[in-house]
Design a protein around this motif. Structure first.
Motif: not given
Lengths: 112, 112
Positions: B51-55, B64-68
């Protein structure tokens, strides 16, 4: 070969009979799970076990029972109380609860 | 609620890129997973992202991860007919004592 084995692949039973689905793993995983899959419904959690001699109900436990007497084995019994037992059943295991799960090949149960 | 949402179907031509989307529920989820299921088989873990990665990129797969926005996507480059399957995203909730939460799955159809 390490893995998770479900048997049998196909199972037919008459309405009103109990049936037990087998799931065995040799991955030394503590956690094991049973899911039911119906078309368009995704995976629904039936029961899960965090450690030996312990198990918890999932979202759709009614009509099902499990046991966890050995770390390697987590059999699922579909009882006559389950209203719509025909489905594809998937067993999974993971090192601990809430880590990546590894799945067996599934058992397709048909009740006639 | 605790639903992981996915679109149900995606159809692409061989050689194109496929993008499968997923929205999840818990902003504090630790890991997010992508699984592939071929017809009549169990689920195969494809990839995961912390979860602390973006890609994360792994050969033809890009996550791709967009946590917001709590949005996860899986891009498959140069999609092949063998990529036709159901793809599930799953989240690992930080809350103790829960199994992975799965989406309903996206059926990818690749035409030649």
């Amino acid at each position: 070969d390490g893995g998770i084995t479900q048997s049998p692949k196909y199972l037919f039973r008459k309405e009103g009979q109990n049936v037990t689905l087998s799931c065995e793993q040799n991955l030394n995983h503590d956690a094991m799970y049973w899911y039911r899959q119906d078309p368009g419904q995704g995976l629904r959690l039936i029961y899960y076990s965090q450690i030996v001699n312990d198990f918890q109900k999932g979202d759709i436990a009614e009509g099902y029972s499990v046991s966890r007497e050995k770390k390697e084995s987590f059999p699922l019994t579909v009882t006559s109380a389950q209203k719509n037992p025909t489905a594809f059943y998937l067993c999974a295991s993971s090192m601990t609860l809430n880590t990546e799960a590894f799945f067996g090949q599934g058992t397709r149960l048909t009740v006639v | 609620g605790e639903d992981v949402e996915q679109s149900l179907f995606l159809s692409v031509r061989e050689g194109d890129s496929s993008v499968i989307n997923c929205t999840y529920t818990d902003s504090s989820s630790t890991y997010l997973y992508w699984y592939k299921q071929e017809p009549g088989a169990g689920l195969q873990l494809l990839t995961y992202i912390f979860s602390n990665m973006d890609m994360k990129q792994d050969q033809r797969l890009t996550v791709l991860l967009n946590k917001k926005d709590k949005h996860l996507s899986l891009r498959i480059a140069d999609t092949q007919t063998g990529d036709s399957a159901i793809y599930f995203c799953a989240e690992s909730m930080r809350q103790a004592g829960t199994a992975l939460i799965f989406g309903k799955g996206t059926t990818l159809s690749v035409s030649s």
